[in-house]
Design a protein around this motif. Structure first.
Motif, PDB file in Angstrom:
ATOM      1  N   UNK A 252       0.841  -1.193   0.000  1.00  0.00           N
ATOM      2  CA  UNK A 252       0.000   0.000   0.000  1.00  0.00           C
ATOM      3  C   UNK A 252       0.873   1.239   0.000  1.00  0.00           C
ATOM      4  N   UNK A 253       0.335   2.296  -0.596  1.00  0.00           N
ATOM      5  CA  UNK A 253       0.968   3.618  -0.584  1.00  0.00           C
ATOM      6  C   UNK A 253      -0.107   4.591  -0.135  1.00  0.00           C
ATOM      7  N   UNK A 254       0.020   5.081   1.085  1.00  0.00           N
ATOM      8  CA  UNK A 254      -1.007   5.978   1.608  1.00  0.00           C
ATOM      9  C   UNK A 254      -2.352   5.278   1.674  1.00  0.00           C
ATOM     10  N   UNK A 255      -3.347   5.842   1.018  1.00  0.00           N
ATOM     11  CA  UNK A 255      -4.700   5.283   1.032  1.00  0.00           C
ATOM     12  C   UNK A 255      -4.883   4.197  -0.017  1.00  0.00           C
ATOM     13  N   UNK A 256      -3.981   4.082  -0.963  1.00  0.00           N
ATOM     14  CA  UNK A 256      -4.111   3.120  -2.047  1.00  0.00           C
ATOM     15  C   UNK A 256      -3.406   1.824  -1.673  1.00  0.00           C
ATOM     16  N   UNK A 257      -4.121   0.674  -1.759  1.00  0.00           N
ATOM     17  CA  UNK A 257      -3.517  -0.587  -1.367  1.00  0.00           C
ATOM     18  C   UNK A 257      -3.808  -1.687  -2.376  1.00  0.00           C
ATOM     19  N   UNK A 258      -2.993  -2.725  -2.315  1.00  0.00           N
ATOM     20  CA  UNK A 258      -3.162  -3.904  -3.161  1.00  0.00           C
ATOM     21  C   UNK A 258      -4.388  -4.689  -2.705  1.00  0.00           C
ATOM     22  N   UNK A 259      -5.060  -5.363  -3.645  1.00  0.00           N
ATOM     23  CA  UNK A 259      -6.301  -6.084  -3.325  1.00  0.00           C
ATOM     24  C   UNK A 259      -6.071  -7.224  -2.342  1.00  0.00           C
ATOM     25  N   UNK A 260      -4.878  -7.808  -2.340  1.00  0.00           N
ATOM     26  CA  UNK A 260      -4.611  -8.936  -1.455  1.00  0.00           C
ATOM     27  C   UNK A 260      -3.934  -8.503  -0.148  1.00  0.00           C
ATOM     28  N   UNK A 273      -0.505  -2.566  12.022  1.00  0.00           N
ATOM     29  CA  UNK A 273      -0.542  -3.953  11.553  1.00  0.00           C
ATOM     30  C   UNK A 273      -1.186  -4.049  10.171  1.00  0.00           C
ATOM     31  N   UNK A 274      -0.687  -5.008   9.386  1.00  0.00           N
ATOM     32  CA  UNK A 274      -1.321  -5.332   8.107  1.00  0.00           C
ATOM     33  C   UNK A 274      -0.971  -6.776   7.767  1.00  0.00           C
ATOM     34  N   UNK A 275      -1.695  -7.367   6.824  1.00  0.00           N
ATOM     35  CA  UNK A 275      -1.372  -8.720   6.394  1.00  0.00           C
ATOM     36  C   UNK A 275      -1.503  -8.823   4.884  1.00  0.00           C
ATOM     37  N   UNK A 276      -0.861  -9.851   4.322  1.00  0.00           N
ATOM     38  CA  UNK A 276      -0.889 -10.065   2.879  1.00  0.00           C
ATOM     39  C   UNK A 276      -0.722 -11.556   2.613  1.00  0.00           C
ATOM     40  N   UNK A 277      -0.930 -11.956   1.356  1.00  0.00           N
ATOM     41  CA  UNK A 277      -0.780 -13.354   0.961  1.00  0.00           C
ATOM     42  C   UNK A 277       0.600 -13.566   0.333  1.00  0.00           C
ATOM     43  N   UNK A 278       1.228 -14.689   0.708  1.00  0.00           N
ATOM     44  CA  UNK A 278       2.555 -14.999   0.178  1.00  0.00           C
ATOM     45  C   UNK A 278       2.503 -15.174  -1.337  1.00  0.00           C
ATOM     46  N   UNK A 279       3.549 -14.722  -2.013  1.00  0.00           N
ATOM     47  CA  UNK A 279       3.610 -14.754  -3.473  1.00  0.00           C
ATOM     48  C   UNK A 279       5.041 -15.038  -3.902  1.00  0.00           C
ATOM     49  N   UNK A 280       5.254 -15.133  -5.207  1.00  0.00           N
ATOM     50  CA  UNK A 280       6.582 -15.355  -5.764  1.00  0.00           C
ATOM     51  C   UNK A 280       6.958 -14.198  -6.684  1.00  0.00           C
ATOM     52  N   UNK A 281       8.244 -13.823  -6.675  1.00  0.00           N
ATOM     53  CA  UNK A 281       8.743 -12.887  -7.663  1.00  0.00           C
ATOM     54  C   UNK A 281       9.078 -13.668  -8.930  1.00  0.00           C
TER      55      UNK A 281
END
Length: 395
Positions: A252-260, A273-281
């Motif tokens: 996320x950047x400020x108010x804009x965040x990723x859907x996951x 605090x925040x959470x996200x789903x594990x991913x691969x580069x």
């Protein structure tokens, strides 16, 4: 005629000899007699006791911010060092809660153009200013006694950079020493395996499964004063933090965040605090595991200021850049990593290949058996035909 004046000066310092002061301190005090240590929770001050005594004062004559009638604002003599000193301890907290009262102000400053906050519009710092003085004479018109006045200040930036914390580690503390105070050691970044934030995340040897939940927390531990933690920008990189990084995934950047990504709390306490789903580069597609480094640019702000910044997210008017998404004077960066994620189900394809190979082998075996049987039947039928042709009927 004036030969007795130096002797009189000695008698005016009756306790001077008690502290075994070296002769070089038989002088009036100067700036070198005051040392200041700007700690995160306590400011420690030391004043040369020898020069203070030479000027005609003892430890009870010197007090913080003119509070001569408060015991906690008086210094304590330490004769175990050379020269002996008078030591003071000034808590770093709000002036209204401090019995010795100091001046505390928050100022805006331009960031270092070559530092990690060079893209920020401005950064903020807390400046604490105080003084130590002797009682002032309020009788008569003139005085021949020397008044002592020691002035000092401590500057604490409110923007920090924490980086390259391993995802399996509980915290990181990184700071540059510029002889100023810093709150960097009070900041802590941790990752957990569920929303209870009780159990630290442990990455298995094969890496985290894709889409597994990762719960991140940035906390100010034992932070003095009334400041909250506000995350401006949280992102990830495939390698350790570098200010020139071009490949990154923004949570996320400020108010804009990723859907996951889910922001659980931010700017409302000393914990974000925040959470996200594990991913691969994708650059790790040829590797069995993908590494992920987490980073957060954060700021420490007063509660009202945090709410003022966050209020921009509630505006119905569309904006291209949110207020606290911009890097400015109040932000710092915390990092964690590497976090390893596993490859995409490599065993399923191997099993299918093995199954197909098994079917091919079975088909081959059945074909060989059937071919053998047919060949035998052809041989037998041929033998009977020859026998009948040459020998004819048995009658």
């Amino acid at each position: 005629m004036f030969a007795w004046l130096p002797l009189l000066a000695v008698f005016m310092q009756p306790a001077f000899g008690v502290y075994n002061c070296p002769p070089e301190y038989n002088r009036t005090p100067d700036n070198s007699d005051l040392t200041v240590d700007c700690g995160a929770t306590v400011i420690t001050l030391e004043i040369n006791l020898c020069t203070a005594q030479w000027a005609g004062f003892n430890t009870t004559d010197l007090a913080l911010n003119g509070n001569h009638n408060k015991q906690e604002c008086l210094g304590r003599a330490d004769t175990s060092v050379i020269p002996p000193v008078v030591r003071y301890y000034l808590p770093v907290n709000h002036s209204q809660e401090n019995p010795c009262r100091q001046s505390l102000q928050i100022v805006d400053e331009a960031p270092d153009p070559t530092g990690p906050f060079s893209s920020f519009a401005s950064v903020q710092s807390v400046i604490i200013t105080s003084f130590i003085e002797t009682p002032r004479s309020d009788q008569g018109i003139i005085s021949y006694s020397t008044d002592l006045y020691y002035h000092f200040s401590c500057r604490y930036p409110l923007e920090y950079l924490l980086n390259n914390t391993q995802i399996i580690a509980s915290s990181v503390s990184v700071a540059t020493n510029d002889n100023n105070g810093t709150f960097i050691n009070t900041l802590k970044m941790s990752v957990y395996n569920d929303s209870s934030y009780k159990y630290p995340l442990i990455v298995p040897p094969t890496g985290l499964q894709l889409r597994a939940g990762v719960y991140a927390e940035v906390k100010a531990v034992n932070l003095t004063g009334n400041f909250y933690v506000l995350l401006d920008h949280c992102f990830s990189t495939p390698t350790a933090y570098n200010v020139t990084h071009t490949e990154q995934h923004n949570f996320f950047i400020g108010c804009s965040k990723d859907d996951r990504t889910t922001i659980i709390s931010n700017g409302i306490s000393k914990v974000a605090r925040f959470n996200f789903e594990a991913f691969r580069f994708l650059q790790h597609r040829a590797q069995s595991m993908s590494s992920i480094y987490l980073h957060c640019i954060l700021r420490l702000c007063e509660p009202n200021k945090c709410q003022e910044i966050l209020a921009g997210c509630n505006s119905k008017r569309k904006r291209s850049v949110t207020p606290f998404g911009q890097e400015d004077k109040d932000s710092a960066t915390v990092s964690a990593g590497p976090l390893y994620t596993a490859a995409e189900e490599p065993h399923a394809q191997t099993y299918s290949t093995a199954a197909r190979n098994g079917l091919n082998e079975t088909g081959l075996i059945v074909g060989v058996v059937l071919g053998s049987v047919v060949a035998m039947l052809l041989v037998l039928s041929g033998w009977f035909a020859v026998k009948k042709f040459y020998w004819g009927p048995s009658d």
